[in-house]
Design an enzyme around this catalytic site. Structure first.
Site, PDB file in Angstrom:
ATOM      1  N   ASN A 158       0.995  -1.367  -0.104  1.00 28.98           N
ATOM      2  CA  ASN A 158      -0.098   0.077  -0.040  1.00 28.98           C
ATOM      3  C   ASN A 158       0.989   0.840   0.240  1.00 28.98           C
ATOM      4  O   ASN A 158       1.014   2.654  -0.552  1.00 28.98           O
ATOM      5  CB  ASN A 158      -0.964   0.351   1.461  1.00 28.98           C
ATOM      6  CG  ASN A 158      -2.228  -0.706   0.549  1.00 28.98           C
ATOM      7  OD1 ASN A 158      -2.702  -0.267   0.005  1.00 28.98           O
ATOM      8  ND2 ASN A 158      -2.128  -1.880   1.305  1.00 28.98           N
ATOM      9  N   HIS A 192      -7.689  -0.546   6.056  1.00 28.84           N
ATOM     10  CA  HIS A 192      -8.769  -2.072   6.383  1.00 28.84           C
ATOM     11  C   HIS A 192      -8.748  -2.474   5.269  1.00 28.84           C
ATOM     12  O   HIS A 192     -10.319  -2.873   4.947  1.00 28.84           O
ATOM     13  CB  HIS A 192      -8.883  -1.240   7.366  1.00 28.84           C
ATOM     14  CG  HIS A 192     -10.188  -2.598   8.141  1.00 28.84           C
ATOM     15  ND1 HIS A 192      -8.595  -3.074   8.770  1.00 28.84           N
ATOM     16  CD2 HIS A 192     -10.637  -4.060   7.754  1.00 28.84           C
ATOM     17  CE1 HIS A 192      -9.368  -4.063   9.368  1.00 28.84           C
ATOM     18  NE2 HIS A 192     -10.364  -4.491   9.380  1.00 28.84           N
ATOM     19  N   GLY A 224     -10.766   4.132  19.021  1.00 28.29           N
ATOM     20  CA  GLY A 224     -11.288   3.432  18.376  1.00 28.29           C
ATOM     21  C   GLY A 224     -10.700   2.295  17.450  1.00 28.29           C
ATOM     22  O   GLY A 224      -9.366   2.538  17.114  1.00 28.29           O
ATOM     23  N   ALA A 244      -7.868  -3.994  -4.508  1.00 31.50           N
ATOM     24  CA  ALA A 244      -8.429  -3.030  -4.231  1.00 31.50           C
ATOM     25  C   ALA A 244      -8.249  -1.732  -3.491  1.00 31.50           C
ATOM     26  O   ALA A 244      -8.430  -1.215  -4.062  1.00 31.50           O
ATOM     27  CB  ALA A 244      -9.597  -3.549  -3.583  1.00 31.50           C
TER      28      ALA A 244
END
Ligand code: GAR
Length: 223
Positions: free
Chosen positions: A31, A125, A159, A189
């Protein structure tokens, strides 16, 4: 639960362009490579001022150095998480980064770290959040039997994988898939989604209302 305020409006552009990015990674760095390629091609109006890892053996570091980028390591030894994050934060600030891009950075950042870079930490993610947060999201999704998996880019809040969603790309699960084949397509993706979503964030003009991140309506720009 969320550290992100109830409302926020990003300036246009979000930061002076080209924006300065710090990329944090723990592993192979594909990435990071997608972001670096997008910076180089001009698709992403940004430049990477620091690649930072918590693992000296992360392959992404060598890939960054091969591109002539500053690549630094801050491993966590026997110290507290707060002390480790202090070193990470100091490196990022010393590099003058506007935005912190998590790219396979496999540590949960504390609320204090997130507050230090409030609304400036972005993560990719490998699931359609809020489904399957945490580790091995692709395997979790496959074993759950979903028919549609995917990837999410979101702002990081206090979180775990809970921050406002900036972009998602769906990936269909085929009858011949196994967890690894599915993960490979999700990764492709991610490589499209992360640079494109970051470019939209850098353009600015978006707002956060509650936990909804709203991009400007392109039709209003035509008026
Ligand atoms: C990517 O699939 C990324 O979404 C995931 O780690 C992989 C890193 O690959 N991150 C997480 O699961 C964070 N919760 P890369 O090092 O090749 O970019």
């Amino acid at each position: 639960m969320t550290a992100v305020g109830v409302s926020f409006e990003a300036p246009v552009p979000w930061f002076p362009l080209p924006a300065r990015l710090a990329v944090l990674l723990s592993g192979r760095g594909s990435n990071f490579m997608a972001l670096a390629d997008a910076c180089e091609s001009g698709a992403l109006p940004a430049r990477i001022v620091l690649v930072l890892s918590d693992r000296a053996e992360a392959a992404g570091l060598a890939r960054a150095r091969a591109r002539g980028l500053e690549a630094a390591v801050e491993e966590r030894g026997g110290e507290t998480r707060a002390a480790h994050e202090e070193r990470l934060g100091a490196r990022i600030e010393a590099a003058g980064a506007d935005v912190v891009c998590l790219a396979g950075f496999m540590r949960i950042l504390s609320p204090a770290f997130v507050a230090r870079f409030e609304r400036r930490v972005v993560n990719v993610h490998p699931s359609l959040l809020p489904a399957f947060p945490g580790l091995e999201a692709q395997r979790q999704a496959f074993e759950h039997g979903v028919k549609v998996a995917g990837a999410t880019v979101h702002l990081v809040d206090a979180g775990t994988d809970t921050g406002p969603i900036a972009g998602q790309e769906a990936v269909a699960v085929g009858p011949g898939d196994d967890a690894d084949r599915l993960a490979a397509r999700i990764l492709e993706a991610e490589h499209r989604l992360y640079p494109a979503t970051l470019a939209a964030l850098l353009a600015g003009g978006w707002s956060i209302e509650g936990r909804r991140l709203r991009f400007p309506d392109p039709r209003s720009a035509e008026a």
